[in-house]
Each structure stands twice: as structure tokens, then as C-alpha cells.
Design a protein around this motif. Structure first.
Motif, PDB file in Angstrom:
ATOM      1  N   ALA B 185       0.838  -1.201   0.000  1.00 57.08           N
ATOM      2  CA  ALA B 185       0.000   0.000   0.000  1.00 57.08           C
ATOM      3  C   ALA B 185       0.874   1.253   0.000  1.00 57.08           C
ATOM      4  CB  ALA B 185      -0.922  -0.015   1.221  1.00 57.08           C
ATOM      5  N   LEU B 186       1.945   1.198   0.775  1.00 51.97           N
ATOM      6  CA  LEU B 186       2.887   2.325   0.816  1.00 51.97           C
ATOM      7  C   LEU B 186       3.532   2.537  -0.551  1.00 51.97           C
ATOM      8  CD1 LEU B 186       4.496   4.437   2.430  1.00 51.97           C
ATOM      9  CD2 LEU B 186       6.120   2.627   3.015  1.00 51.97           C
ATOM     10  N   GLN B 188       2.266   1.796  -3.429  1.00 53.63           N
ATOM     11  CA  GLN B 188       1.264   2.398  -4.314  1.00 53.63           C
ATOM     12  C   GLN B 188       1.177   3.903  -4.102  1.00 53.63           C
ATOM     13  OE1 GLN B 188       0.032   1.056  -6.722  1.00 53.63           O
ATOM     14  NE2 GLN B 188      -0.760  -1.013  -6.410  1.00 53.63           N
ATOM     15  N   LYS B 189       1.153   4.272  -2.825  1.00 51.40           N
ATOM     16  CA  LYS B 189       1.035   5.686  -2.487  1.00 51.40           C
ATOM     17  C   LYS B 189       2.248   6.464  -3.029  1.00 51.40           C
ATOM     18  CE  LYS B 189       2.186   7.479   1.462  1.00 51.40           C
ATOM     19  NZ  LYS B 189       2.549   8.414   2.470  1.00 51.40           N
ATOM     20  N   GLN B 192       2.377   6.997  -6.788  1.00 42.45           N
ATOM     21  CA  GLN B 192       1.542   8.092  -7.283  1.00 42.45           C
ATOM     22  C   GLN B 192       2.141   9.454  -6.926  1.00 42.45           C
ATOM     23  OE1 GLN B 192      -2.121   6.780  -5.634  1.00 42.45           O
ATOM     24  NE2 GLN B 192      -2.326   5.202  -7.206  1.00 42.45           N
ATOM     25  N   GLU B 193       2.562   9.594  -5.679  1.00 42.59           N
ATOM     26  CA  GLU B 193       3.070  10.896  -5.229  1.00 42.59           C
ATOM     27  C   GLU B 193       4.352  11.293  -5.943  1.00 42.59           C
ATOM     28  OE1 GLU B 193       3.586  11.096  -1.012  1.00 42.59           O
ATOM     29  OE2 GLU B 193       1.476  10.625  -0.628  1.00 42.59           O
ATOM     30  N   HIS B 211      -1.576  -6.386  -6.310  1.00 41.71           N
ATOM     31  CA  HIS B 211      -1.118  -4.998  -6.262  1.00 41.71           C
ATOM     32  C   HIS B 211      -0.550  -4.465  -7.575  1.00 41.71           C
ATOM     33  CE1 HIS B 211      -1.113  -6.263  -2.003  1.00 41.71           C
ATOM     34  NE2 HIS B 211      -1.611  -5.050  -1.839  1.00 41.71           N
ATOM     35  N   ASP B 262      -5.995  -3.649  -4.618  1.00 39.46           N
ATOM     36  CA  ASP B 262      -6.814  -2.728  -5.408  1.00 39.46           C
ATOM     37  C   ASP B 262      -6.950  -3.176  -6.851  1.00 39.46           C
ATOM     38  OD1 ASP B 262      -4.392  -0.056  -6.007  1.00 39.46           O
ATOM     39  OD2 ASP B 262      -4.282  -2.232  -6.131  1.00 39.46           O
TER      40      ASP B 262
END
Lengths: 281, 262
Positions: B185-186, B188-189, B192-193, B211, B262
Motif C-alpha cells: 500500500a505504501l 502504491q502511495k 503516485q506521489e 497490487h 486494489d
């Protein structure tokens, strides 16, 4: 006159001792963190072969010892790869051979036999002014080089794989460290002898490892403990008329024991707020 | 940035021999910027070797490799940073460094030879630590962190180099399921950032399938490259692993609805 001579050799002994302690404290930091302790033993034994070669060829024995020990250390990795051997096995082969060569060659050159003991066990009280200049120059060279490459050496010591992936020349840095180690061994050889040089390389850094949380503290402590051990050992040696090398090592060992206890105590206390360390048993 | 959406990683007919043995052959990859690609395959399939080729540590014996449009070693010399998170545990947890020190090591190439870290380097390190959520633990030693936290520190070390491409080799090995989900999850974040391209290698198909946007299945050569659903149901996957996967499909359905996927 006698008084002045006495003062002079003691001064030189102290200077040589502190010099060797500084160097060993710094290099010992990497020896402990990179697990080079056995290579350290090997290099110190190989240095004897270098001394013998230097005597026979008429080259300055200290310089010959440094060059030969460094060469022997470099060849370890290569021999290990060719023979598909683990590094420790290759060390066992190369360095026993190098030391045997030293003993053989020294036994041939008769006038040198008496000096054999002084190389093996050190003869700090016989350090001359010339020796001191040579040791000082070699020591300064090693310390400056290590300081300049410190962050790269630390990265490789911590995580060789990622250091390599970041583009650092890991093999070159390893060879540099081995060379610095060889020079350090030769400097310390004059002070406590080849047999005990390992103690000055490993014990202060191992004691510092018990006490320090971060590397700057470990490095400083390693050097301080090496100096305290060396000076303390020299004083003891003079006081009770015992061999300086052995006296230094025993003081270092006592310091290590204290550090071990202190380190454990701190771990026990620290467990209250952070308990990541495995249980003692 | 790569111009006009050119692929960040491209290989054509890539072949690698190690000690005379052919480890990889006919590898054709095209990974666009900003993509999260999972590379899967059985043990000994050459996944790690492929990462080492991209890092410029292992040369290709034939074919072509381009990273940011350049040969891997060239890309690194031009300052294209590739962040690398290796398989755990390869480090000594009692090594006398704290989180901050470890992340600072990631800046070693940027700091350069014979130099010490400056203000800019310290800012970058602080930022990387913040990004992985380890700010309140930056003074901790690795031995004082959980496995998941340690992996986040290594992720921060990779980010500190201002990497635009992240390579992860079995980064979740040894982590329990919640920690695995958290790490992905990290990722993925961060992707994007920071507009990162992420390539993660794992033998754990399902975790990665949940993922990654694309899966590449290799076993010596590329067997299939496509979206996870297609890859998971393909006969090429079973060919690569040389076994049947019927039991996986039920798990897959469960994973699709699990939090963190996701």
C-alpha cells in the motif's frame, strides 16, 4: 646523560604506542563490522614473510612487510575464487605458507635470528627516531585515506549488495581496506609484535561495539580504548618489568570485560522502553 | 523524465549467461513510466539476475537493455537513480547505525567522493523518512524495529537517492500478511506521489497479482506479460511453473476483496 636517554626511549615508546593504538582503533572499527578478524590474523602472520624477504633483499623490512602482507591479503579473494573455497580456508592456506616462508628465510640469515623474537612479540622500547618517522608517515597516510573514504567504507560494511547497486566499486574498496590493514599491522608490529597485533585490532573495537549505539561513538571509543589499553599496558610493563605486548593485551582484555558488562546492563535497562533485543538465553 | 512516455525499461532479445550457463534468454520487456510491474516466476527463474542486469551489475551477453533509454551503467553515470530494495535479511541489525544513518547511505552516490553530506542531503533524507512514515523512529537502531519497519527504512534509503525507478527483490519475504499489505500500500502511495516506476520481483504470485498493474512471468525466458487477471489464468503461467494452479483461483477471489488490494 643516562637520564636523558631513558626519557628519550620512553617518549618514543609512548609515541609509537599511541600511534599504533590510533590506527588499530580506526581499522579495528572496520575489522569488527566487516568481520575481517581472521584476515587480520592472517595479514599479521604474512608480515613476517615480508620482513624476512626485506632482510634478504636488503629492503627496509617494515616496507617489505607492508607490501608483502598487502599482496597476500589481495591474493586471498582470487585463490578463494579459483579454488571455489570459502575465504577462511583460503586465508588459512596463504598465511600459514607466508609465515613459514618468513621463518625459513630468517633461519638462513643468521645475524637476524635474534630479531625474530622482537618482530613476533614486539620491542617497543627499541623504537628508534627513524622508526618513529616511518611509522608516523605510514600511519598518517592510512588515517587520511580512511577518513576520505569513510562514508563509502561504512556503506559497504553495512550492505555490500546495495552499495554495489548504487555504483560503488565494492571490490576496490575492499582491497583498499585490506591494504590499510596491512600497513596498520606493520605499524603495530613494532609495538606489540605480530602475534598480539590482532588484539589491538579487535579488542578495542569489540569493546566499543558493546557501548556505542551509533558509529561515531563506536569509532571514538574504539580509538580511546586502544590508547588507554596501550598506555596502561606500557606503564604496567615498566612498573612490573613484564613484556609490553602481553601487558597491553591484558589491559585491553580487562577493558573489554568491563564494556561487556556495561553493555549488557544498558541493554537490560533499555528493555523497559524498547524491547527488540532477543532474551539473554 | 523520459520524454513522450518512452518506456523506462526496455529489453529486446536479452540473454544472460553466468559461468557459461544460460540464465535468461529472449527476454522482451517494455515497462512504461509510472507503471507497477510484478515479475514472477519459480525459484531459479532468473528474476534476481534480471534485476541485476537492470542495475548494471550483470552484463547482457546478447540482446539489448535500456534503462531510461540508456545502457544501465550509462544511465547510472548520467544520474538516473535506480532505487534498490534487496531481499531481507542481508544486514546485521546490531550494526551501529540508526534509521537516519541508513537512509543517508542511500545518498552516497549523490554526495560524491571525498565529500560529506550537506544541507540538501539532510533535507532529502528527512523527506524520504517522512514519506515512509518513520519520522518518529529516525533515531532508532534497526534491531529496535519490526521487519515491516525495517523494509520501510530500506525503501526510504532507495528514495533518498531521488530514484525514479524502484527495484524490489522479494521485498516482502519474511513479513507477515498485514506487513506485506502495508508495504505494498505504501508503494502504491509513493508511486503516485513521486511518479515512480516500480518493478517488484516475487515468487508470491497472489500477493503481487493483488497490487501490480502488470505481471511478467519468467522462467529463463518471458512466458507471458500482461494484466494480472490474464496472467494468472493463462496456460503460460502453468507452463512456467510446470504445475497446475487450480487451487489458486479461489484464493485469488478472496484477495480481490481483501483490504489493501486494489
Amino acid at each position: 646523560m643516562a637520564e636523558w636517554l631513558f626519557f628519550g626511549f620512553l617518549q618514543r615508546a609512548l609515541a609509537a604506542g599511541i600511534l599504533a593504538a590510533c590506527l588499530c582503533g580506526v581499522l579495528g572499527f572496520f575489522v569488527v563490522l566487516r568481520r575481517l578478524a581472521f584476515i587480520g590474523v592472517g595479514i599479521s602472520h604474512a608480515a613476517l614473510g615480508g620482513v624476512a624477504l626485506g632482510v634478504l633483499l636488503g629492503v627496509e623490512p617494515l616496507a617489505a612487510a607492508a607490501a608483502f602482507a598487502a599482496f597476500a591479503a589481495w591474493s586471498i579473494g582470487r585463490i578463494g575464487r579459483i579454488g571455489r573455497l570459502h575465504e577462511d580456508t583460503a586465508i588459512g592456506v596463504v598465511f600459514s605458507a607466508a609465515m613459514a616462508l618468513g621463518v625459513l628465510l630468517l633461519s638462513v640469515s643468521l645475524e637476524f635470528q635474534s630479531d625474530l623474537l622482537s618482530y613476533l612479540f614486539g620491542n617497543i622500547l627499541a623504537v628508534t627516531q627513524t622508526d618513529l618517522w616511518l611509522l608516523g608517515a605510514m600511519g598518517l597516510l592510512v588515517l587520511v585515506a580512511v577518513a576520505l573514504l569513510f562514508k563509502e567504507l561504512l556503506f559497504v560494511a553495512f550492505d555490500e549488495e546495495v552499495a554495489e547497486a548504487s555504483g560503488l566499486p565494492v571490490r576496490l574498496l575492499h582491497h583498499f581496506l585490506l591494504t590499510a590493514l596491512a600497513l596498520t599491522v606493520v605499524v603495530a608490529m613494532r609495538v606489540i609484535g605480530l602475534i598480539l597485533v590482532e588484539a589491538l585490532l579487535v579488542i578495542p573495537a569489540a569493546a566499543a561495539f558493546q557501548l556505542a549505539r551509533r558509529y561515531p561513538a563506536m569509532l571514538v571509543l574504539s580509538v580511546v580504548l586502544a590508547i588507554v589499553g596501550t598506555v596502561g599496558g606500557l606503564v604496567g610493563s615498566y612498573q612490573w618489568n613484564v613484556p609490553a605486548g602481553a601487558s597491553i593485551v591484558l589491559v585491553l582484555a580487562a577493558l573489554f570485560a568491563l564494556a561487556l558488562v556495561a553493555g549488557r546492563l544498558r541493554t537490560q535497562l533499555g528493555r523497559i522502553d524498547a524491547s527488540p533485543l532477543p532474551p539473554a538465553n | 523524465m523520459t520524454a513522450g512516455g518512452a518506456p523506462v525499461v526496455e529489453t529486446r532479445g536479452l540473454e544472460v549467461r553466468l559461468n557459461g550457463r544460460r540464465v535468461l534468454w529472449d527476454i522482451d520487456l517494455s515497462i512504461p513510466a509510472g507503471c507497477f510491474v510484478g515479475i514472477i516466476g519459480p525459484n531459479g527463474a532468473g528474476k534476481t539476475t534480471l534485476l541485476r542486469v537492470l542495475l548494471g551489475l550483470v552484463p547482457a551477453t546478447a540482446g539489448e537493455v535500456r534503462v531510461f533509454g540508456l545502457a544501465p551503467v550509462e544511465a547510472r553515470k548520467r544520474g538516473w537513480r535506480i532505487g534498490y530494495v534487496p531481499q531481507r535479511p542481508v544486514f546485521d541489525p546490531y550494526f551501529p547505525v540508526c534509521v537516519w544513518d541508513v537512509v543517508m547511505m542511500g545518498r552516497t552516490p549523490q554526495i560524491g567522493w571525498l565529500r560529506w553530506p550537506g544541507k540538501h542531503d539532510r533535507e532529502r533524507v528527512a523527506q524520504a523518512i517522512e514519506l515512509v512514515g518513520m519520522k518518529n523512529r529516525q533515531g532508532r537502531r534497526l534491531a529496535e524495529l519490526s521487519g515491516g519497519e525495517q523494509q520501510r527504512v530500506f525503501l526510504a534509503r532507495a528514495l533518498a537517492s531521488e530514484a525514479k525507478l524502484l527495484l524490489l527483490d522479494e521485498a516482502t519475504t519474511g513479513l507477515d500478511l498485514p506487513a506485506q499489505h502495508e508495504l505494498y500500500a505504501l508503494l502504491q502511495k509513493l508511486r503516485q506521489e513521486l511518479a515512480l516506476t516500480v518493478i517488484a520481483v516475487s515468487h508470491d504470485l497472489l500477493e503481487l497479482a493483488a497490487h501490480a498493474e502488470e505481471l511478467v512471468c519468467i522462467n529463463g525466458t518471458t512466458h507471458i506479460h500482461g494484466n494480472p487477471q490474464v496472467v494468472l489464468h493463462s496456460h503460460e503461467l502453468r507452463e512456467a511453473y510446470r504445475c497446475e494452479f487450480d487451487f489458486l483461483y479461489a484464493d485469488r477471489a478472496a484477495l480481490d476483496t481483501a483490504p489493501g488490494g486494489d
